[in-house]
Motif scaffolding. Structure first.
Motif, PDB file in Angstrom:
ATOM      1  N   ARG A  46      10.547 110.051  29.828  1.00 44.06           N
ATOM      2  CA  ARG A  46      11.060 110.356  28.491  1.00 44.06           C
ATOM      3  C   ARG A  46      10.673 109.271  27.494  1.00 44.06           C
ATOM      4  O   ARG A  46      10.427 109.554  26.319  1.00 44.06           O
ATOM      5  CB  ARG A  46      12.589 110.500  28.533  1.00 44.06           C
ATOM      6  CG  ARG A  46      13.081 111.883  28.935  1.00 44.06           C
ATOM      7  CD  ARG A  46      14.598 111.913  28.896  1.00 44.06           C
ATOM      8  NE  ARG A  46      15.126 113.253  29.100  1.00 44.06           N
ATOM      9  CZ  ARG A  46      15.328 114.143  28.142  1.00 44.06           C
ATOM     10  NH1 ARG A  46      14.989 113.839  26.891  1.00 44.06           N
ATOM     11  NH2 ARG A  46      15.848 115.327  28.424  1.00 44.06           N
ATOM     12  N   VAL A  84      13.347 118.691  30.892  1.00 42.81           N
ATOM     13  CA  VAL A  84      14.662 119.148  30.431  1.00 42.81           C
ATOM     14  C   VAL A  84      15.328 120.016  31.495  1.00 42.81           C
ATOM     15  O   VAL A  84      16.507 119.825  31.835  1.00 42.81           O
ATOM     16  CB  VAL A  84      14.525 119.932  29.108  1.00 42.81           C
ATOM     17  CG1 VAL A  84      15.868 120.480  28.671  1.00 42.81           C
ATOM     18  CG2 VAL A  84      13.922 119.041  28.027  1.00 42.81           C
ATOM     19  N   GLN A  92      16.400 117.954  34.569  1.00 38.83           N
ATOM     20  CA  GLN A  92      17.583 117.124  34.316  1.00 38.83           C
ATOM     21  C   GLN A  92      18.849 117.961  34.314  1.00 38.83           C
ATOM     22  O   GLN A  92      19.864 117.579  34.900  1.00 38.83           O
ATOM     23  CB  GLN A  92      17.438 116.408  32.974  1.00 38.83           C
ATOM     24  CG  GLN A  92      18.637 115.516  32.635  1.00 38.83           C
ATOM     25  CD  GLN A  92      18.468 114.853  31.278  1.00 38.83           C
ATOM     26  OE1 GLN A  92      17.364 114.455  30.920  1.00 38.83           O
ATOM     27  NE2 GLN A  92      19.545 114.742  30.530  1.00 38.83           N
ATOM     28  N   LEU A  93      18.771 119.131  33.716  1.00 35.48           N
ATOM     29  CA  LEU A  93      19.957 119.971  33.576  1.00 35.48           C
ATOM     30  C   LEU A  93      20.321 120.666  34.885  1.00 35.48           C
ATOM     31  O   LEU A  93      21.454 120.537  35.373  1.00 35.48           O
ATOM     32  CB  LEU A  93      19.728 121.015  32.475  1.00 35.48           C
ATOM     33  CG  LEU A  93      20.898 121.950  32.167  1.00 35.48           C
ATOM     34  CD1 LEU A  93      22.030 121.184  31.506  1.00 35.48           C
ATOM     35  CD2 LEU A  93      20.451 123.099  31.274  1.00 35.48           C
ATOM     36  N   VAL A  95      21.966 117.880  28.706  1.00 34.19           N
ATOM     37  CA  VAL A  95      20.807 117.660  27.851  1.00 34.19           C
ATOM     38  C   VAL A  95      21.149 118.141  26.447  1.00 34.19           C
ATOM     39  O   VAL A  95      22.134 118.854  26.226  1.00 34.19           O
ATOM     40  CB  VAL A  95      19.552 118.411  28.358  1.00 34.19           C
ATOM     41  CG1 VAL A  95      19.165 117.943  29.744  1.00 34.19           C
ATOM     42  CG2 VAL A  95      19.784 119.913  28.346  1.00 34.19           C
ATOM     43  N   GLU A 139      16.916 120.667  22.982  1.00 33.70           N
ATOM     44  CA  GLU A 139      15.917 120.574  24.041  1.00 33.70           C
ATOM     45  C   GLU A 139      15.927 121.806  24.944  1.00 33.70           C
ATOM     46  O   GLU A 139      14.869 122.297  25.340  1.00 33.70           O
ATOM     47  CB  GLU A 139      16.142 119.311  24.872  1.00 33.70           C
ATOM     48  CG  GLU A 139      15.833 118.031  24.114  1.00 33.70           C
ATOM     49  CD  GLU A 139      16.007 116.788  24.970  1.00 33.70           C
ATOM     50  OE1 GLU A 139      15.595 115.702  24.521  1.00 33.70           O
ATOM     51  OE2 GLU A 139      16.543 116.898  26.093  1.00 33.70           O
ATOM     52  N   ASP A 183      20.232 111.085  27.314  1.00 33.87           N
ATOM     53  CA  ASP A 183      20.421 111.746  26.028  1.00 33.87           C
ATOM     54  C   ASP A 183      21.448 110.967  25.224  1.00 33.87           C
ATOM     55  O   ASP A 183      22.201 110.165  25.740  1.00 33.87           O
ATOM     56  CB  ASP A 183      20.949 113.172  26.194  1.00 33.87           C
ATOM     57  CG  ASP A 183      20.011 114.020  27.002  1.00 33.87           C
ATOM     58  OD1 ASP A 183      18.872 114.211  26.548  1.00 33.87           O
ATOM     59  OD2 ASP A 183      20.420 114.473  28.087  1.00 33.87           O
ATOM     60  N   LEU A 195      25.328 118.521  23.032  1.00 27.74           N
ATOM     61  CA  LEU A 195      24.837 118.580  24.403  1.00 27.74           C
ATOM     62  C   LEU A 195      25.326 119.843  25.102  1.00 27.74           C
ATOM     63  O   LEU A 195      26.358 120.409  24.754  1.00 27.74           O
ATOM     64  CB  LEU A 195      25.306 117.364  25.195  1.00 27.74           C
ATOM     65  CG  LEU A 195      24.884 115.985  24.687  1.00 27.74           C
ATOM     66  CD1 LEU A 195      25.441 114.910  25.608  1.00 27.74           C
ATOM     67  CD2 LEU A 195      23.372 115.877  24.608  1.00 27.74           C
TER      68      LEU A 195
END
Length: 552
Positions: free
Chosen positions: A51, A62, A65-66, A73, A77, A112, A117
């Motif tokens: 990142r 993205v 990560q989620l 996130v 994004e 983030d 979010l």
């Protein structure tokens, strides 16, 4: 509307190249291995470094990560990563929700910042495989694990693709069939695999949540030949029969006392190993003649050998409901069975394994309380050990079945293979099918017919020889199997010579006669000694029978 949203999700994931290969490329092989050990810090650090080099994060960063690492996130994004579905569509599918800012920790730095979010509500990750039909890949949704939740799992947790799932899918015989049943489908992974060789699949589960996620996974991956039904064990398919039954049942032996969680994905609500017994006994009534059931299971050791109890489970049911289900004199036929015990655990080790599996850490009072409950239960019921392994069951054919022939001896094979599949699980389903076919072929031949047959050595078989220095004759010979269960068989001189000559040209009897002449041995006695070994090598896949249609 839901179907449209799932189709949009599929399109976005494909566009993002959300795949196993792509994710491994993001964080590397070592971080990938750590994730399989339920450790996400290496992957988080890799994403943080990535990142830092990007003005706008790539969609895979993205999504990983989620949905894989289970961290929030920025809403903007995820809108960019899922441009067709968007955050609103993902919320309607129950994939994510709005979330407050997350500041991170020293071990897991924040990736983030800002108030807008979103946080994951499910685990969604790519899954790739190779089976008899070739390479494939899917996206699989399941419930968030304890790492993302930050606390032990809920009792209605829907498990993703774990080690047991991978084992069962590797064992699955890929022979084309009309109908298949996935008993206790969970996230639907076995039903998806079965759909590759079955015209239609019925997938059942006691959990509504599991069926919702399994149906989402089927639609997400464009699989349309699966029907989902709610209910316990065989209740949703009463009166129906299937060519192939697959089950990773909730076999975990759990104390039935207050305060011990009963997880739907692993606990069947019965005492001890009664759940596995119920599946085994029920399979006899739900298989078509010649149909096969494959399942994983646990079984208890009391004062007797657990294999004695398993043999009793496999006995013919008390009644019959159709002519083709019956054996001689009108009695229901017992199931054929091939059971492999891979592992045996003491009560202490078993309890520790499954308490940790639920997300309870060993350094907590709850762990000690649950540990005591497990040991109390085992002690009260006289359980000395718990076995784990694989069960292959088959309903015998009558004289009118696809293999119409004189009755063959029942297949009843119970064996112990520690760490079976530990070396190589690829292609094991085909191996099982080939071993069954070879067994059926040789079991239908008397010794004279077998002696007239020509055999070949399987392509994955090698021979190892050891010599004392300076000696011409080997002191030790061993036959090794490169695929299948990786078996090894010690050889003597006569057996080694026989196998070495099995090239599909000479009949077995002629080879034995030639060996007897070379060794100055009695040919009839040598046949009596070697033919049972030939049958065993056929059963295990070291030797192969003549191809269908060739002369025996």
């Amino acid at each position: 509307m839901t179907a449209i949203l799932i189709d949009q999700l599929r399109a976005d994931l494909a566009t993002a190249n959300f795949s196993v290969t792509a994710l491994t490329g993001l964080w590397g092989i070592e971080a990938d291995a750590a994730l399989h050990r339920n450790q996400r810090v290496p992957a988080l650090r890799a994403l943080a470094r990535l990142r830092a080099t990007l003005t706008v994060p790539e969609p895979n960063v993205v999504l990983a990560q989620l949905f894989v690492l289970g961290l929030p996130v920025a809403r903007t994004e995820i809108d960019a990563a899922l441009p067709t579905l968007g955050v609103d569509g993902a919320e309607r599918l129950g994939l994510l929700s709005a979330h407050h800012a997350h500041g991170g920790t020293a071990e897991e730095p924040a990736l983030d910042a800002g108030p807008a979010l979103v946080a994951p509500l499910v685990d969604l990750r790519p899954y790739s495989f190779v089976d008899a039909h070739g390479a494939g890949s899917w996206w699989i949704t399941s419930d968030l694990g304890e790492l993302a939740l930050g606390h032990p799992l809920g009792e209605n947790h829907v498990l993703g693709v774990g080690g047991a799932s991978l084992t069962l899918s590797a064992l699955m015989i890929p022979t084309p069939v009309d109908s298949a049943l996935d008993l206790g489908t969970g996230c639907g992974i076995q039903a998806l695999h079965a759909a590759r060789h079955a015209t239609r699949v019925v997938a059942t589960d006691i959990s509504e949540r599991a069926l919702e996620l399994a149906a989402l996974n089927a639609r997400l991956n464009g699989v349309e030949n699966i029907e989902f039904r709610l209910g316990s064990l065989f209740d949703p398919v009463a009166g129906e029969r299937f060519d192939h039954i697959i089950s990773n049942p909730p076999f975990v032996i759990t104390p039935r006392v207050e305060g011990v969680p009963s997880y739907e994905y692993r606990d069947g609500g019965m005492v001890g190993d009664a759940l596995v017994e119920a599946v085994v006994r029920g399979a006899a009534e739900h298989l078509t003649p010649g149909g096969v059931a494959q399942l994983l299971g646990n079984w208890e050791y009391h004062e007797d050998d657990a294999f004695d109890r398993l043999t009793d489970w496999l006995a013919a049911p008390a009644g019959g409901d159709a002519p083709e289900a019956t054996g001689r004199a009108g009695h229901p036929a017992a199931l054929d069975a091939w059971i492999i015990e891979r592992e045996v655990q003491a009560p202490t080790g078993y309890a520790e394994t499954w308490i940790r599996d639920g997300g309870t850490r060993p350094d907590t009072p709850d762990f000690d309380r649950l540990y005591g409950a497990w040991l109390d239960d085992f002690e009260a019921r006289g359980v000395r050990q718990v076995g784990f392994g694989y069960m292959l069951l088959r309903r015998p054919l009558d004289g009118r079945g696809r293999r119409a022939a004189p009755p063959r001896p029942r297949l009843l094979r119970l064996e112990r293979l520690p760490e079976a599949l530990g070396h190589n699980a690829a292609g094991i389903g085909n191996h099982l099918a080939e071993c069954l076919a070879a067994h059926d072929w040789q079991a239908g031949l008397d010794d004279d017919a077998l002696s007239r047959s020509t055999l070949t050595v399987a392509s994955d078989v090698t021979e190892e020889r050891h010599f004392w220095p300076g000696q011409e004759d080997p002191t030790l010979m061993t036959l090794h199997q490169g695929g299948g269960f990786g078996r090894s068989v010690p050889l003597d001189t006569a057996q080694a010579a026989l196998i070495g000559a099995c090239d599909g040209e000479l009949p077995v009897g002629a080879i034995i006669d030639a060996i007897a002449q070379l060794l100055d041995a009695d040919a009839a006695a040598l046949r009596t000694e070697l033919l049972p070994r030939v049958r065993a090598l056929l059963d295990d896949g070291f030797l192969e029978p003549p191809a269908a249609g060739s002369a025996a």
